[in-house]
Write a protein that holds these residues in place. Structure first.
Motif, mmCIF file in Angstrom:
data_model
loop_
_atom_site.group_PDB
_atom_site.id
_atom_site.type_symbol
_atom_site.label_atom_id
_atom_site.label_comp_id
_atom_site.label_asym_id
_atom_site.label_seq_id
_atom_site.Cartn_x
_atom_site.Cartn_y
_atom_site.Cartn_z
ATOM 1 N N GLN A 107 0.862 -1.188 0.000
ATOM 2 C CA GLN A 107 0.000 0.000 0.000
ATOM 3 C C GLN A 107 0.894 1.231 0.000
ATOM 4 O O GLN A 107 1.857 1.299 0.759
ATOM 5 N N VAL A 108 0.595 2.186 -0.868
ATOM 6 C CA VAL A 108 1.372 3.423 -0.929
ATOM 7 C C VAL A 108 0.786 4.414 0.070
ATOM 8 O O VAL A 108 -0.389 4.772 -0.020
ATOM 9 N N GLY A 109 1.604 4.840 1.025
ATOM 10 C CA GLY A 109 1.155 5.784 2.034
ATOM 11 C C GLY A 109 1.452 7.219 1.647
ATOM 12 O O GLY A 109 2.155 7.495 0.665
ATOM 13 N N GLU A 110 0.953 8.130 2.440
ATOM 14 C CA GLU A 110 1.129 9.557 2.158
ATOM 15 C C GLU A 110 2.600 9.954 2.146
ATOM 16 O O GLU A 110 3.003 10.854 1.407
ATOM 17 N N LYS A 205 -2.497 3.061 -6.181
ATOM 18 C CA LYS A 205 -2.943 4.424 -5.910
ATOM 19 C C LYS A 205 -2.480 4.849 -4.523
ATOM 20 O O LYS A 205 -2.478 4.054 -3.596
ATOM 21 N N ALA A 206 -2.096 6.096 -4.393
ATOM 22 C CA ALA A 206 -1.693 6.608 -3.085
ATOM 23 C C ALA A 206 -2.900 6.650 -2.159
ATOM 24 O O ALA A 206 -3.998 6.981 -2.582
ATOM 25 N N ARG A 207 -2.658 6.289 -0.927
ATOM 26 C CA ARG A 207 -3.729 6.355 0.062
ATOM 27 C C ARG A 207 -4.017 7.810 0.382
ATOM 28 O O ARG A 207 -3.121 8.597 0.634
ATOM 29 N N LYS A 208 -5.258 8.198 0.325
ATOM 30 C CA LYS A 208 -5.633 9.594 0.574
ATOM 31 C C LYS A 208 -5.552 9.911 2.056
ATOM 32 O O LYS A 208 -5.884 9.089 2.877
#
Length: 208
Positions: A107-110, A205-208
């Motif tokens: 998961q891509v984090g902020e 997708k980057a996590r919002k």
């Protein structure tokens, strides 16, 4: 910087900042995104203020040539631009990965970014100056864009470049590009492997 005492770490809340850490720095106003940099040195100046020497990361739109279609949303350029800055301008640590490591994140984090180019700020040059290209559009890989692998030739494509939608591709039992269809190529057997493995991974997708 007129050097005072050399330092090897700086306390920042519950964290310790070390040489080699990548960090976000406070921008001058709310309209500007945070600055991003790697800490290369740290110490007190002659006045006793704590300062860090950083090498800056550039966003594509900040570099010569601007942002291109293949640049990912979280892409940065490593640069040879260095400065001494006040340590109290640092906001928090960030993680700047290689493209391969970024692709492997579950998961891509902020605070996750990636870099695949070195940018020479004084000349506007990039290293490497050539990267692999994919699809009919011959575009370098953008990890934000969904791609699918042809099971005939193992080339990777954007569905829209094949006049398909992502939903249509997901329902296909086998993905064969138009060139392989014309040449009557059949899916290559890949025992024990995911048919979409071996090339650019699915979009993240980057996590919002």
């Amino acid at each position: 910087m007129g050097r005072g005492k050399k330092m090897t770490s700086i306390a920042m809340g519950d964290e310790q900042l070390l040489i080699g850490d990548t960090v976000s720095l406070r921008p001058p106003d709310d309209e500007t995104p945070p600055y991003l940099a790697r800490i290369n040195d740290m110490g007190e100046d002659k006045g006793g203020a704590t300062r860090v020497r950083v090498s800056w990361f550039y966003r594509p739109e900040e570099a010569h040539g601007g942002r291109k279609a293949f640049h990912g949303e979280k892409e940065l350029f490593t640069s040879d631009h260095n400065d001494w800055v006040a340590a109290d301008s640092i906001e928090h640590k960030v993680a700047i990965h290689t493209l391969k490591a970024y692709q492997a994140l579950p998961q891509v984090g902020e605070a996750d970014y990636f870099s695949r180019f070195l940018y020479k700020a004084s000349t506007g040059e990039f290293k490497p100056d050539r990267v692999p290209v994919y699809c009919l559009c011959e575009m370098p890989y953008n990890p934000d864009l969904f791609m699918v692998e042809c099971e005939g030739c193992s080339e990777w494509f954007h569905p829209e470049c094949l006049q398909l939608t992502e939903n249509q591709v997901s329902k296909m039992p086998h993905m064969i590009c138009s060139e392989c269809t014309r040449n009557k190529k059949h899916p290559k057997p890949k025992p024990g492997a995911n048919p979409s493995g071996g090339g650019p991974p699915p979009s993240k997708k980057a996590r919002k």
